[in-house]
Design an enzyme around this catalytic site. Structure first.
Site, short mmCIF file in Angstrom:
data_model
loop_
_atom_site.label_atom_id
_atom_site.label_comp_id
_atom_site.label_asym_id
_atom_site.label_seq_id
_atom_site.Cartn_x
_atom_site.Cartn_y
_atom_site.Cartn_z
N ARG A 187 0.73 -1.33 -0.02
CA ARG A 187 -0.09 0.10 0.26
C ARG A 187 0.74 1.09 -0.14
O ARG A 187 2.19 1.05 0.30
CB ARG A 187 -1.01 -0.06 1.10
CG ARG A 187 -1.99 -1.01 1.31
CD ARG A 187 -2.71 -1.15 2.58
NE ARG A 187 -3.81 -2.34 2.69
CZ ARG A 187 -3.87 -2.84 3.63
NH1 ARG A 187 -3.54 -2.48 4.92
NH2 ARG A 187 -4.69 -3.88 3.58
N GLY A 205 3.13 4.04 1.14
CA GLY A 205 3.98 4.21 2.22
C GLY A 205 4.26 3.03 2.81
O GLY A 205 4.94 2.90 3.95
N CYS A 206 4.07 1.83 2.18
CA CYS A 206 4.47 0.40 2.88
C CYS A 206 5.29 -0.54 1.94
O CYS A 206 4.86 -0.75 0.77
CB CYS A 206 3.24 -0.34 3.19
SG CYS A 206 3.71 -1.98 4.00
N GLY A 207 6.49 -0.88 2.23
CA GLY A 207 7.43 -1.61 1.65
C GLY A 207 7.25 -2.95 1.71
O GLY A 207 7.86 -3.64 0.81
N CYS A 232 4.28 -5.08 2.97
CA CYS A 232 2.88 -5.82 3.22
C CYS A 232 3.05 -7.00 2.21
O CYS A 232 3.40 -7.05 1.33
CB CYS A 232 1.94 -4.67 2.69
SG CYS A 232 1.64 -3.33 3.67
#
Length: 262
Positions: free
Chosen positions: A110, A112-114, A116
């Site tokens: 998602r 801002g997420c590296g 997930c």
């Protein structure tokens, strides 16, 4: 609004409420869509990203995630656009592809997420190799110069108010290139991909980020031998730990009158 929109934005109708009045207007909105990164025909990651500069993004991702070690290992990149998504197909060297399959993981990132969707904690690579060269010396005047010049080089942020920027700067504070994305790590990957494609040396410069300093940004920079990272917002404890292990100088809370060095 102007008919000229920056790459990565759309014009959408909105209803604006100001001081008790209401107006129907058109506004610029940052694009965000699924971008599938496909290596040798196998989908490896789906990232939510701004669909601009995607060849640089894909190359930077391959390098900063350690999928390939050298720019030349990515033999071909093709961007295929669909109605609501994008596919970036890459052909990488067979040795790198074999290694990728051996430790394959499913990323569903998602904004801002590296990480997930990663399959196990063991797959997280939190042990960076120390960087051989020293970071350039940076003082308050240099940070102030970057901060003053950066907004003019962020057209997507100016138009939408919804984009992170990643800039490569000289030790004197001159901004060489800026890339933007709704995801901070995506913006950095675009910058790192451009630097690799243009053979920009990391020996004498710094990466400036308009975001917080999260661990994945430091880890990506460490893989590309970036010795100095400066961010507008705060760092996390893991970002600080990785920076220290890699020998990266990390500056955060960058303001025209100073910063905090970690």
């Amino acid at each position: 609004m102007s008919d000229s929109l920056p790459a990565g934005s759309l014009a959408l109708p909105v209803r604006r409420h100001r001081q008790g009045e209401m107006h129907d207007v058109t506004d610029a909105v940052a694009e965000e869509c699924p971008v599938a990164l496909v290596f040798n025909g196998i989908s490896h990651a789906v990232m939510m990203a701004t669909p601009a500069d995607l060849e640089y993004f894909a190359l930077g991702f391959a390098l900063s995630e350690g999928i390939v070690e050298q720019c030349g290992a990515v033999r071909d990149i093709e961007v295929i656009r669909h109605d609501d998504s994008v596919e970036v197909q890459m052909e990488i060297a067979q040795g790198d592809f074999v290694a990728l399959k051996a430790q394959r993981r499913a990323l569903a990132g998602r904004t801002g997420c590296g990480v997930c969707g990663i399959e196990s904690i063991e797959l997280l690579d939190l042990s960076p190799t120390p960087i051989a060269h020293a970071a350039p010396a940076v003082d308050e005047a240099i940070v102030a110069r970057i901060l003053a010049d950066l907004p003019a080089q962020q057209p997507l942020m100016r138009a939408t108010g919804c984009a992170h920027g990643a800039a490569w700067c000289t030790p004197s504070g001159e901004i060489i290139r800026v890339f933007e994305d709704v995801g901070r790590h995506n913006a950095l990957d675009k910058l790192l991909g451009w630097m690799a494609r243009e053979a920009v040396s990391t020996d004498n410069g710094l990466v400036f980020l308009t975001s917080r300093a999260s661990y994945e940004l430091v880890r990506k920079a460490a893989r590309r031998d970036v010795a100095l990272i400066a961010t507008i917002s705060a760092p996390t404890s893991l970002a600080i730990r990785l920076a220290r292990e890699a020998g990266i100088t990390l500056l955060s809370f960058c303001r025209p009158n100073g910063f905090v060095a970690y």
